[in-house]
Design a protein around this motif. Structure first.
Motif, PDB file in Angstrom:
ATOM      1  N   HIS A 179      38.919   5.902  21.848  1.00 52.66           N
ATOM      2  CA  HIS A 179      38.610   4.551  22.337  1.00 52.66           C
ATOM      3  C   HIS A 179      37.103   4.390  22.393  1.00 52.66           C
ATOM      4  O   HIS A 179      36.392   5.260  22.907  1.00 52.66           O
ATOM      5  N   THR A 186      36.253  -3.702  21.300  1.00 51.66           N
ATOM      6  CA  THR A 186      36.940  -2.459  21.641  1.00 51.66           C
ATOM      7  C   THR A 186      37.553  -1.904  20.356  1.00 51.66           C
ATOM      8  O   THR A 186      37.981  -2.661  19.474  1.00 51.66           O
ATOM      9  N   ASP A 188      40.282   1.125  19.058  1.00 49.04           N
ATOM     10  CA  ASP A 188      41.319   2.069  19.485  1.00 49.04           C
ATOM     11  C   ASP A 188      41.982   2.680  18.262  1.00 49.04           C
ATOM     12  O   ASP A 188      42.341   1.973  17.312  1.00 49.04           O
ATOM     13  N   PHE A 419      44.711   3.776  25.404  1.00 49.61           N
ATOM     14  CA  PHE A 419      43.688   4.089  26.387  1.00 49.61           C
ATOM     15  C   PHE A 419      44.114   3.554  27.746  1.00 49.61           C
ATOM     16  O   PHE A 419      44.498   2.390  27.867  1.00 49.61           O
TER      17      PHE A 419
END
Length: 456
Positions: A179, A186, A188, A419
């Protein structure tokens, strides 16, 4: 879909690209099969042709006696997935783990910042897909990273405002989760590699899911990368190619980028080249993209036939940073930064890859100590597994949770990890503390273990 195959019949920008792909692939696989009397061996010189293969076979990092012995040992694995089957000598390793290598994707994270700030939906895809291509220069290194120990982590908090955390969440099959985040995006990823050992080469299939969310508009992007082929593992100079298709899809709007990574042909023809288009939700080409994953990517608006629009010009969107000259492991400056204790965050997790004794010994050039430490870590991991099974315990990652989501990929289904936010709380608590950290972080004992004492 407006693809390069469609456009080549009209003499378009990428004419004959796909026919060349199959021609080179077939020629290379006919090249030197069975050479030197070694069944199943194929040696490919990326800088030469068929007549150069025998000379190429005697090059590389192996001494002749090591090379021949290792070839005999590895022949029984031909056709198999060797992701976690084989104990390998530290001679072929680089002083970095796979968890650290995962972090190399954020070197050019400013491209995701640009994508988040961009108002043009198609230029947004240009920035984001160029970010996805940018990591391939680092991924061409021919040294193998260490397989992470179950529970091992890697954290980085000091790159352009990006915080990155990765964790080894499964040992069999080997799986990692990562992450990254800053004010713009963001990132991931759940990663599970599949391999196929072919004798002197290895096919690597990225059975993973990569998602990027751009924060300004909440746009979600999904990436499917091409497979990778590692050539000349034992005979010849090892080199990496990633022929195939990369697809990045805007799950919010339906826009898509399709990039074709060209295979290397005789005398290096087409090596590193990447070509493709940004398409709208109606599968119409809007922007052409071209470049080399080893150097730079550029873009140009195009018409519905994929031809450059009159009055426009090709503009560069990404170029790789300078690299250290003559680096033993072909590390970039950013890769050295990932390994550095000087750039480690305060109160580094004891499970961090930097602290692994085998990685640390290899970085200092002590192969004997690195090999012994690697064997010791692997034995402790096996002992933990036996202990866990005897107790009926389960391993639970700290920073990621397994979801019920099973995602199909071109190379198999993937169990997805998410996450859980606990690392953010952990890091915020440390960073807001006024306590002064004392002691040498390098002296911290590497500790990814589930059990403090296996006898308990």
């Amino acid at each position: 879909m407006g693809s390069p195959e469609k456009n080549q019949s009209k003499g378009g920008f990428f004419a004959a690209m796909t026919s060349g792909l199959s021609m080179f692939s077939n020629a290379m696989h006919r090249s030197v099969n069975g050479m030197l009397g070694h069944e199943g061996m194929e040696v490919i010189n990326p800088e030469g042709g068929k007549e150069d293969a025998e000379e190429e076979a005697h090059r590389g990092r192996w001494r002749e006696e090591e090379r021949d012995g290792y070839w005999k040992m590895m022949q029984k694995y031909i056709g198999a997935d060797v992701t976690s089957m084989v104990t390998l000598p530290v001679l072929i390793f680089e002083p970095m783990t796979m968890l650290q290598k995962m972090a190399e994707i954020v070197e050019y994270s400013h491209l995701l910042d640009q994508a988040d700030k961009c108002d043009d939906p198609y230029m947004r895809m240009v920035y984001a897909s160029s970010w996805a291509v940018s990591v391939y220069f680092a991924f061409q290194r021919t040294w193998k990273p260490f397989n992470p120990i179950l529970g091992e982590t890697y954290e980085m908090v000091n790159h352009g405002g990006v915080t990155f955390i990765s964790e080894q969440v499964s040992h069999h099959p080997p799986m990692s989760a990562g992450h990254a985040e800053n004010e713009h995006f963001t990132y991931d990823v759940t990663s599970k590699l599949r391999t196929k050992f072919l004798g002197n080469s290895l096919d690597v299939y990225p059975v993973g899911r990569t998602r990027v969310t751009l924060k300004r508009d909440g746009v979600s992007l999904e990436l499917v990368p091409p497979p990778t082929k590692v050539n000349n593992l034992i005979f010849g100079r090892t080199w990496v190619d990633s022929p195939g298709e990369m697809v990045m899809t805007n799950l919010t709007t339906g826009d898509k980028v399709v990039l074709y990574f060209q295979p290397c042909g005789w005398f290096g023809a087409n090596r590193y080249e990447v070509d493709g288009y940004v398409y709208n939700a109606n599968e119409e080409p809007k922007i052409l993209m071209t470049g080399k994953w080893s150097e730079s990517m550029s873009y140009q608006p195009c018409d519905l036939e994929g031809e450059p629009l009159p009055g426009t010009e090709l503009k560069e969107v990404w170029s790789r940073a300078a690299t250290p000259p003559g680096d033993k492991y072909q590390f970039t400056y950013f890769a050295h930064k990932l390994n550095s204790f000087e750039t480690a965050p305060k109160k580094l997790l004891a499970s961090d890859s930097r602290l692994r004794p085998d990685r640390w010994a290899l970085e200092k050039g002590d192969l004997s100590k690195a090999g012994a430490a690697k064997s010791s870590l692997e034995e402790r991991q096996r002992a933990e597994k036996r202990n866990r099974e005897a107790k009926g315990d389960q391993f639970t990652p700290k920073w990621f949770d397994q979801t019920d989501d099973i995602t199909p990929t071109p190379w198999g289904d993937l169990e997805v990890y998410r996450f859980n936010g606990k690392y953010t709380e952990h890091r915020n608590a440390i960073d807001s503390s006024d306590a002064i950290e004392t002691g040498d972080v390098q002296s911290t004992e590497f500790n990814p273990w589930q059990y403090a004492d296996l006898s308990e």
